[in-house]
Scaffold this active site. Structure first.
Site, PDB file in Angstrom:
ATOM      1  N   CYS A 380      33.971  12.655 -15.171  1.00  0.00           N
ATOM      2  CA  CYS A 380      32.769  13.135 -14.495  1.00  0.00           C
ATOM      3  C   CYS A 380      32.060  14.193 -15.341  1.00  0.00           C
ATOM      4  O   CYS A 380      31.439  13.852 -16.351  1.00  0.00           O
ATOM      5  CB  CYS A 380      33.119  13.623 -13.096  1.00  0.00           C
ATOM      6  SG  CYS A 380      31.668  13.585 -12.025  1.00  0.00           S
ATOM      7  N   HIS A 506      35.622   9.318 -11.049  1.00  0.00           N
ATOM      8  CA  HIS A 506      36.864  10.087 -10.913  1.00  0.00           C
ATOM      9  C   HIS A 506      38.030   9.103 -10.706  1.00  0.00           C
ATOM     10  O   HIS A 506      38.522   8.947  -9.582  1.00  0.00           O
ATOM     11  CB  HIS A 506      36.791  11.003  -9.686  1.00  0.00           C
ATOM     12  CG  HIS A 506      35.908  12.196  -9.868  1.00  0.00           C
ATOM     13  ND1 HIS A 506      36.287  13.296 -10.580  1.00  0.00           N
ATOM     14  CD2 HIS A 506      34.658  12.453  -9.418  1.00  0.00           C
ATOM     15  CE1 HIS A 506      35.320  14.206 -10.561  1.00  0.00           C
ATOM     16  NE2 HIS A 506      34.312  13.709  -9.870  1.00  0.00           N
ATOM     17  N   GLU A 508      40.959   9.441 -11.132  1.00  0.00           N
ATOM     18  CA  GLU A 508      42.181  10.100 -10.650  1.00  0.00           C
ATOM     19  C   GLU A 508      42.413   9.889  -9.160  1.00  0.00           C
ATOM     20  O   GLU A 508      43.534  10.025  -8.677  1.00  0.00           O
ATOM     21  CB  GLU A 508      42.159  11.601 -10.971  1.00  0.00           C
ATOM     22  CG  GLU A 508      41.099  12.433 -10.247  1.00  0.00           C
ATOM     23  CD  GLU A 508      39.779  12.537 -11.005  1.00  0.00           C
ATOM     24  OE1 GLU A 508      39.483  11.621 -11.799  1.00  0.00           O
ATOM     25  OE2 GLU A 508      39.034  13.515 -10.789  1.00  0.00           O
TER      26      GLU A 508
END
Ligand code: GLN
Length: 550
Positions: A380, A506, A508
């Site tokens: 990001c 993102h 993650e």
């Protein structure tokens, strides 16, 4: 009939209620039950989206664009289900609904009160998760018993049992059994007080999870059972574990899942815990040290990067690598560089973030990684920073920047989208949630994902500025993923570099312990390669992977 488990906490905050609930969820799933989870947060913010990461840790983003509490990340990673905005309700959002209903006249002139209007709204939120496809809803009540703000929630969950029937609800209370050094004793009094407080609200816990540094004795367990009126088998000890992935096994060995299933009439199915057991084994076998520098603004509170850290760990487990995170304050990068300390890193992660502070340090780190073949992953803001670095130093666009940090930049390579320009409301106005990207065939990212259409979660306002596309297209930096309409850049990667790859998304948020997010997996592979190059006596990457899989 959907069954409900309510998890409350006592004594102190930070006992890991979220992890305890998630672990129980994992155990129930291992019995073939369909589980979902939610968090009720007693604070007044409408959602955590506007909260400072220093205070509240990471904002976890769901596929449907919910900005939620970081515990939802634990839930998703442990029960392996994608949750939605509906899995997080705050006092702020509950009052907003009730007040909006009052303004519409829905209450027909009645006096609007905490009981029944707020408590009914809380119960409605709990019930939203009930469906024919769900066997068990686990609801964690944030905060600690005894807090002023928690009272409406306790009242709502107390009433809930009466509404749906005694056999359909189980209350699990998580407490602390502290060790008092001078008298060499573990103490049960805080647990007793906390249960007394819970009872004063009309809730008798069915099970107590006692957190402690060291295991508690059978005597202590009997004492807690006796004084708190919970059967001994319902007093469960969760002593500190060496990895959070061990917690489900700890709770299982303590018999919590069997006890809860028995209570709720969920049968005595044998849980299939082999996959989880193997995961724990692989965590133990992940021993090749890999030093990853995480360059951030909020590094004094590691919870601000919880999902990033977990994703690195998932990738580490996959490759047999023990991830050692070096927390690097972005403003200190220059100094570290001068002292030669960035050179020792095996990889650099530049995570998401907001605001100008520390951005120049991140740009310096990205440049150092690019020029010195250090694997670098940008997430990001990380992608924005890497784009700026490349624009300034490889494309010669002096003063290139994001308009978030410099409105007068001569080369605004990162800029707001037209539609974002006039927004003043700070809540929920970003590009949020899952967006699909089309990856360039043959690119490194397409290879990593193993497919060319991928979906990742987003949370940002600024984008790669399409006016600069051609400048980048003519360079070594490949714009390797974009939105299906071709307007937004989603992935960038550098040719001829061990790993200099970034995404506007993102990833993650979608990593799971047994399925690391593809970019993290490849990043850690590259970092491990660098670590091995530096330390040739380590077994090769292939050997490590084979070991990890065995
Ligand atoms: N501040 C940047 C933006 O709003 C990046 C946000 C982030 O990293 N989540 O676009």
């Amino acid at each position: 009939m959907t069954k409900h488990i309510f998890v409350t906490g006592g004594v102190v905050s930070g006992l890991g209620k979220g992890l305890s609930g998630s672990s129980l969820g994992r155990l129930l799933k291992a019995r073939g039950l369909r589980v979902t989870m939610q968090k009720l947060d007693p604070y007044l913010n409408v959602d955590p989206g506007t909260m400072n990461p220093f205070e509240h840790g990471e904002v976890f983003v769901t596929d449907d664009g919910g900005e939620t509490d970081l515990d939802l990340g634990h839930y998703e990673r442990f029960i392996d289900e994608n949750l939605t905005t509906e899995s997080n309700a705050t006092t702020g959002s509950i009052y907003s609904s009730v007040i909006a209903a009052e303004r519409r006249g829905d209450y027909l002139g009645k006096t609007v009160q905490v009981i029944p209007h707020i408590t009914n709204e809380i119960k409605r939120r709990i019930n939203r998760l009930v469906s024919d496809d769900v066997d068990v809803v686990i609801t964690e009540v944030g905060g600690t018993v005894g807090d002023i703000e928690i009272l409406p929630f306790l009242e709502a969950i107390r009433q809930f049992r009466l509404d749906v029937g005694r056999d359909n609800v189980c209350y699990v209370h998580v407490t602390l059994v502290p060790y008092i050094g001078p008298s060499s004793e573990q103490k049960t009094k805080p647990t007793q007080h906390s249960v007394t407080e819970l009872r004063s609200r009309g809730i008798q816990p069915d099970a107590i999870i006692c957190r402690s540094d060291d295991p508690i004795s059978a005597d202590l367990r009997r004492k807690i059972s006796n004084l708190c009126d919970v059967p001994v088998s319902g007093v469960v000890n969760a002593a500190d574990a060496s990895s959070l992935y061990e917690i489900p096994m700890v709770l299982h060995n303590e018999g919590l899942d069997a006890y809860v299933c028995d209570m709720l009439g969920l049968g005595d199915l044998t849980p299939d815990l082999d996959p989880w057991r193997m995961l724990v084994q692989r965590v133990e076998q992940a021993t090749s040290p890999v030093r990853v520098g995480l360059i951030g603004k909020y590094v004094s509170l590691p919870d601000a990067y919880l999902s990033v850290v977990e994703s690195l760990n998932h990738a580490g487990i996959h490759h047999g690598a023990d991830i050692k995170i070096e927390w690097i304050q972005a403003e200190e990068v220059e100094g570290m560089l001068a002292a030669g300390r960035l050179r020792d890193l095996d990889g650099i992660v530049i995570p998401g973030g907001f605001g100008e502070r520390g951005v120049e340090g991140k740009i310096t780190a990205a440049g150092y990684a690019r020029e010195n073949d250090i694997p670098c992953l940008g997430l990001c803001l990380g992608m924005q920073v890497m784009t700026i670095e490349y624009a300034r130093n490889a494309l010669g666009l002096a003063g290139a920047n994001s308009t978030e940090f410099d409105l007068r930049s001569p080369h605004p390579v990162i800029d707001l989208m037209e539609s974002q320009r006039d927004i003043t409301d700070m809540g929920g106005t970003m590009r949020l949630g899952a967006y699909v990207a089309q990856l360039k065939p043959g690119s490194r990212v397409a290879e990593a994902y193993g497919e060319e259409v991928v979906s990742e979660r987003h949370r940002h306002r600024y984008e790669f500025n399409p006016k600069y596309r051609t400048r980048f297209d003519e360079s070594d930096l490949v714009l390797s993923g974009e939105s299906p309409d071709g307007r937004l850049v989603e992935f960038i990667e550098l040719e001829e570099h061990p790993f200099w790859i970034a995404t506007q998304a993102h990833p993650e948020f979608k990593s799971r312990p047994d399925r690391p997010a593809p970019l993290f997996r490849e990043f850690v592979a590259a970092a491990l390669g660098r670590a091995e190059g530096r330390n040739p006596q380590l077994p090769s990457l292939e050997t490590q992977s084979a070991l990890a899989k065995s």
